[in-house]
Write a protein that holds these residues in place. Structure first.
Motif, PDB file in Angstrom:
ATOM      1  N   HIS A  35       0.852  -1.192   0.000  1.00 43.37           N
ATOM      2  CA  HIS A  35       0.000   0.000   0.000  1.00 43.37           C
ATOM      3  C   HIS A  35       0.883   1.235   0.000  1.00 43.37           C
ATOM      4  O   HIS A  35       2.041   1.195   0.411  1.00 43.37           O
ATOM      5  CB  HIS A  35      -0.964   0.015   1.182  1.00 43.37           C
ATOM      6  N   VAL A  36       0.338   2.318  -0.489  1.00 39.01           N
ATOM      7  CA  VAL A  36       1.085   3.558  -0.686  1.00 39.01           C
ATOM      8  C   VAL A  36       0.744   4.555   0.415  1.00 39.01           C
ATOM      9  O   VAL A  36      -0.431   4.709   0.784  1.00 39.01           O
ATOM     10  CB  VAL A  36       0.752   4.166  -2.069  1.00 39.01           C
ATOM     11  N   ASP A  37       1.760   5.221   0.940  1.00 35.83           N
ATOM     12  CA  ASP A  37       1.549   6.339   1.863  1.00 35.83           C
ATOM     13  C   ASP A  37       2.330   7.532   1.348  1.00 35.83           C
ATOM     14  O   ASP A  37       3.551   7.628   1.537  1.00 35.83           O
ATOM     15  CB  ASP A  37       1.985   5.983   3.287  1.00 35.83           C
ATOM     16  N   VAL A  38       1.636   8.415   0.667  1.00 37.84           N
ATOM     17  CA  VAL A  38       2.238   9.615   0.068  1.00 37.84           C
ATOM     18  C   VAL A  38       1.420  10.814   0.531  1.00 37.84           C
ATOM     19  O   VAL A  38       0.291  11.018   0.068  1.00 37.84           O
ATOM     20  CB  VAL A  38       2.237   9.519  -1.474  1.00 37.84           C
ATOM     21  N   PRO A  39       1.958  11.617   1.454  1.00 32.25           N
ATOM     22  CA  PRO A  39       1.170  12.711   2.025  1.00 32.25           C
ATOM     23  C   PRO A  39       0.537  13.640   1.000  1.00 32.25           C
ATOM     24  O   PRO A  39      -0.604  14.083   1.185  1.00 32.25           O
ATOM     25  CB  PRO A  39       2.200  13.452   2.892  1.00 32.25           C
ATOM     26  N   GLU A  40       1.240  13.929  -0.097  1.00 27.54           N
ATOM     27  CA  GLU A  40       0.699  14.864  -1.083  1.00 27.54           C
ATOM     28  C   GLU A  40      -0.572  14.344  -1.744  1.00 27.54           C
ATOM     29  O   GLU A  40      -1.398  15.131  -2.230  1.00 27.54           O
ATOM     30  CB  GLU A  40       1.751  15.189  -2.154  1.00 27.54           C
ATOM     31  N   MET A  41      -0.745  13.034  -1.734  1.00 25.20           N
ATOM     32  CA  MET A  41      -1.933  12.450  -2.347  1.00 25.20           C
ATOM     33  C   MET A  41      -3.176  12.638  -1.485  1.00 25.20           C
ATOM     34  O   MET A  41      -4.289  12.389  -1.950  1.00 25.20           O
ATOM     35  CB  MET A  41      -1.700  10.964  -2.635  1.00 25.20           C
ATOM     36  N   ASP A  42      -2.995  13.069  -0.236  1.00 24.55           N
ATOM     37  CA  ASP A  42      -4.145  13.252   0.663  1.00 24.55           C
ATOM     38  C   ASP A  42      -5.103  14.313   0.160  1.00 24.55           C
ATOM     39  O   ASP A  42      -6.324  14.113   0.152  1.00 24.55           O
ATOM     40  CB  ASP A  42      -3.666  13.650   2.065  1.00 24.55           C
ATOM     41  N   ASN A  43      -4.542  15.451  -0.254  1.00 17.27           N
ATOM     42  CA  ASN A  43      -5.387  16.603  -0.569  1.00 17.27           C
ATOM     43  C   ASN A  43      -5.187  17.174  -1.965  1.00 17.27           C
ATOM     44  O   ASN A  43      -5.866  18.121  -2.338  1.00 17.27           O
ATOM     45  CB  ASN A  43      -5.137  17.715   0.460  1.00 17.27           C
ATOM     46  N   ASN A  44      -4.234  16.632  -2.702  1.00 15.07           N
ATOM     47  CA  ASN A  44      -3.973  17.133  -4.051  1.00 15.07           C
ATOM     48  C   ASN A  44      -4.512  16.129  -5.072  1.00 15.07           C
ATOM     49  O   ASN A  44      -3.905  15.083  -5.304  1.00 15.07           O
ATOM     50  CB  ASN A  44      -2.473  17.333  -4.248  1.00 15.07           C
ATOM     51  N   PRO A  45      -5.632  16.428  -5.698  1.00 16.58           N
ATOM     52  CA  PRO A  45      -6.223  15.483  -6.647  1.00 16.58           C
ATOM     53  C   PRO A  45      -5.362  15.249  -7.878  1.00 16.58           C
ATOM     54  O   PRO A  45      -5.560  14.276  -8.604  1.00 16.58           O
ATOM     55  CB  PRO A  45      -7.561  16.130  -7.022  1.00 16.58           C
ATOM     56  N   ASN A  46      -4.398  16.143  -8.112  1.00 18.42           N
ATOM     57  CA  ASN A  46      -3.527  15.995  -9.281  1.00 18.42           C
ATOM     58  C   ASN A  46      -2.236  15.248  -8.961  1.00 18.42           C
ATOM     59  O   ASN A  46      -1.432  15.004  -9.863  1.00 18.42           O
ATOM     60  CB  ASN A  46      -3.188  17.373  -9.846  1.00 18.42           C
TER      61      ASN A  46
END
Length: 231
Positions: A35-46
Motif C-alpha cells: 500500500h502507498v503512503d504519500v502525504p501529497e496524495m491526501d489533498n492534491n487530486p492531481n
C-alpha cells in the motif's frame, strides 16, 4: 504403528524447521501486497502515485515523496533487492521494522532505514527507533547529539566506500534481520551490522525520495541465523 507415526511427525517437523522458502514481494505485474503512503496524495487530486510497474520492474519515480509499504509484517528474514538509479543519482532507501506512519517530519514511518542514496548505500538512519553498531562515536558523531527524532544525529555511516556499481548499473543489496540485529551487504561487501535494535519486526517499505529508482528483485527468505559471509 504409533512409533511410525512419531517418526513421520518428527521428520515433517524437521522439514518444516529447515525448509526456508523464498518469496518475491513483487509479482512483476502490479502492487498487490503493498500500500502507498504519500502525504501529497491526501489533498492534491492531481498528485500522481510515484510507485508504478514498468516493463516488469517496480519503479519509484521519486516524486511526490512517500513510501510503498508491505501489507504484511515480517521478522527474522533476508531481503534481497536489486536496484539501479534510472537516470540521475539521488536518494532512496529500504525501511525495515516499519510501523507507525508519518512519525518523522510527517513523512517517514517509524523504522530503521537502510540507505540506498548513491555513494552512501548501507548507512543506517534511525527513524523513531534506534540501533547500536561498533565504533558508534566515529560513525554517528558526538554521543550527546544522538537521537531518533527531528534534529538529532540519526545517521550511522556504513563500513565501506566504493561498494556500489557505477551509475546506471544494477546493485545488489542484501539485508538480514534477525531478532534485534541487522546485517547489510552491497554487491557482496558487508557494509553495516547493527544490534540491540529497539524493534524486531514490522513492515518493509521502499521510498520515493527525489530520484527515480528501478527494482527488478525484491525477494524475502525466512532465516534462523545471520550469515557470516555474503549470502
Amino acid at each position: 504403528m504409533k512409533s511410525i507415526v512419531l517418526v513421520v511427525t518428527a521428520f515433517l517437523t524437521l522439514i518444516s524447521c529447515t525448509s526456508q522458502p523464498s518469496k518475491s514481494l513483487f509479482n512483476g505485474k502490479d502492487l498487490e501486497g503493498w500500500h502507498v503512503d504519500v502525504p501529497e496524495m491526501d489533498n492534491n487530486p492531481n498528485a500522481i502515485n510515484p510507485f508504478i510497474v514498468r516493463e516488469g520492474m517496480l519503479v519509484s519515480l521519486g516524486e511526490p515523496q512517500g513510501h510503498l509499504i508491505t501489507d504484511a509484517v515480517y521478522q527474522d528474514f533476508r531481503l534481497e533487492v536489486e536496484y539501479r538509479f534510472a537516470g540521475k543519482p539521488g536518494n532512496c532507501g529500504v525501511l525495515v521494522f516499519a510501523s507507525t506512519p508519518r512519525s518523522l517530519y510527517d513523512m517517514f514511518p517509524k523504522s530503521i532505514e537502510v540507505q540506498m542514496m548513491h555513494e552512501n548505500a548501507g548507512d543506517f538512519w534511525c527513524i523513531v527507533q534506534d540501533i547500536t553498531t561498533d565504533d558508534m562515536l566515529e560513525r554517528r558523531g558526538p554521543k550527546e547529539e544522538w537521537g531518533i527524532t527531528e534534529g538529532k544525529l540519526r545517521r550511522i555511516k556504513n563500513l565501506t566506500d566504493g561498494s556500489e556499481k557505477p551509475l546506471g548499473e544494477w546493485n545488489s543489496m542484501t539485508i538480514e534481520c534477525l531478532k534485534n540485529s541487522i546485517k547489510v551487504w552491497v554487491n557482496g561487501d558487508l557494509v553495516n551490522h547493527g544490534y540491540n535494535a529497539t524493534v524486531s519486526s514490522g513492515n518493509i517499505a521502499l521510498q520515493a525520495e527525489g530520484a527515480e529508482v528501478e527494482f527488478r528483485k525484491v525477494l524475502l527468505t525466512p532465516i534462523s541465523k545471520l550469515s557470516e559471509t555474503a549470502p
